[in-house]
Design a protein around this motif. Sequence first.
Motif, PDB file in Angstrom:
ATOM      1  N   ILE A  17       0.788  -1.406   0.102  1.00 30.14           N
ATOM      2  CA  ILE A  17       0.054  -0.096  -0.116  1.00 30.14           C
ATOM      3  C   ILE A  17       0.752   1.371   0.109  1.00 30.14           C
ATOM      4  O   ILE A  17       0.516   2.238  -0.562  1.00 30.14           O
ATOM      5  N   GLY A  18       2.007   1.278   0.440  1.00 32.70           N
ATOM      6  CA  GLY A  18       3.059   2.498   0.554  1.00 32.70           C
ATOM      7  C   GLY A  18       3.342   2.926  -0.690  1.00 32.70           C
ATOM      8  O   GLY A  18       3.722   4.021  -0.976  1.00 32.70           O
ATOM      9  N   GLN A  19       3.330   2.052  -1.721  1.00 32.62           N
ATOM     10  CA  GLN A  19       3.680   2.278  -3.345  1.00 32.62           C
ATOM     11  C   GLN A  19       2.394   3.104  -3.996  1.00 32.62           C
ATOM     12  O   GLN A  19       2.640   3.138  -5.052  1.00 32.62           O
ATOM     13  N   CYS A  20       1.453   2.969  -3.529  1.00 28.09           N
ATOM     14  CA  CYS A  20       0.162   3.352  -4.210  1.00 28.09           C
ATOM     15  C   CYS A  20      -0.014   4.866  -4.475  1.00 28.09           C
ATOM     16  O   CYS A  20       0.354   5.746  -3.437  1.00 28.09           O
ATOM     17  N   THR A  49      -8.052   8.298  -0.995  1.00 28.77           N
ATOM     18  CA  THR A  49      -7.019   8.779   0.264  1.00 28.77           C
ATOM     19  C   THR A  49      -7.761   8.796   1.703  1.00 28.77           C
ATOM     20  O   THR A  49      -8.944   8.506   1.884  1.00 28.77           O
ATOM     21  N   SER A  50      -6.990   8.421   2.548  1.00 31.25           N
ATOM     22  CA  SER A  50      -7.218   8.456   3.955  1.00 31.25           C
ATOM     23  C   SER A  50      -7.642   9.866   4.358  1.00 31.25           C
ATOM     24  O   SER A  50      -7.979   9.986   5.517  1.00 31.25           O
ATOM     25  N   GLN A  54      -1.205  14.717   4.383  1.00 33.77           N
ATOM     26  CA  GLN A  54      -0.287  13.580   4.270  1.00 33.77           C
ATOM     27  C   GLN A  54      -0.755  12.521   4.353  1.00 33.77           C
ATOM     28  O   GLN A  54      -0.301  11.231   4.488  1.00 33.77           O
ATOM     29  N   GLY A  55      -2.327  12.400   4.052  1.00 34.32           N
ATOM     30  CA  GLY A  55      -2.967  11.019   3.933  1.00 34.32           C
ATOM     31  C   GLY A  55      -2.460  10.038   2.846  1.00 34.32           C
ATOM     32  O   GLY A  55      -1.942  10.449   1.941  1.00 34.32           O
ATOM     33  N   ARG A  56      -2.515   8.669   3.453  1.00 30.80           N
ATOM     34  CA  ARG A  56      -2.181   7.857   2.670  1.00 30.80           C
ATOM     35  C   ARG A  56      -3.427   7.091   1.872  1.00 30.80           C
ATOM     36  O   ARG A  56      -4.422   7.687   2.045  1.00 30.80           O
ATOM     37  N   MET A  57      -3.029   6.444   1.010  1.00 38.15           N
ATOM     38  CA  MET A  57      -4.021   5.661   0.061  1.00 38.15           C
ATOM     39  C   MET A  57      -4.536   4.679   0.820  1.00 38.15           C
ATOM     40  O   MET A  57      -4.135   3.885   1.544  1.00 38.15           O
TER      41      MET A  57
END
Length: 142
Positions: A17-20, A49-50, A54-57
């Motif tokens: 998920i960190g690569q999305c 996005t969360s 700085q939201g992650r996917m």
Amino acid sequence: MKEKNHNNSKVLKVINIGQCIGCYSCMLACSTQVYNNFSLQKSAIRVKTSGGYQGRMVINICRGCMAGACIASCPSNALEARAGGGVILHREACIGCKKCISACIGRAITFDKEEKKVILCRQCGICVDSCPHHVIDMEEVQ
């Protein structure tokens, strides 16, 4: 609708998920190749996005439950357990009641307002091949 010949004992998994980057390539592949529509709303996979700067996917996909709550919630028997996990949708039997949507623990079922039928993952793997960053994969069910 095209379907890849992935082994029935494989289900989708988010592996990186960190690569999305939120490119929506997986969603477009699903909507165009499975549902014959260019709208992201017709995709069985959801990338979002969360929230925040700085939201992650976040990716909502069918987790391939072996005894899905969605199946038990369907009053018209439109959902059937898939060998290896997940479900098979019998579109002609779907009455559009949306009970499976609220029953899905992965929040992976959506509703097609035009067709008045649910949209859910067939575990076909088309989205996997379209992801440029190898975020999702088909993995063997143990």
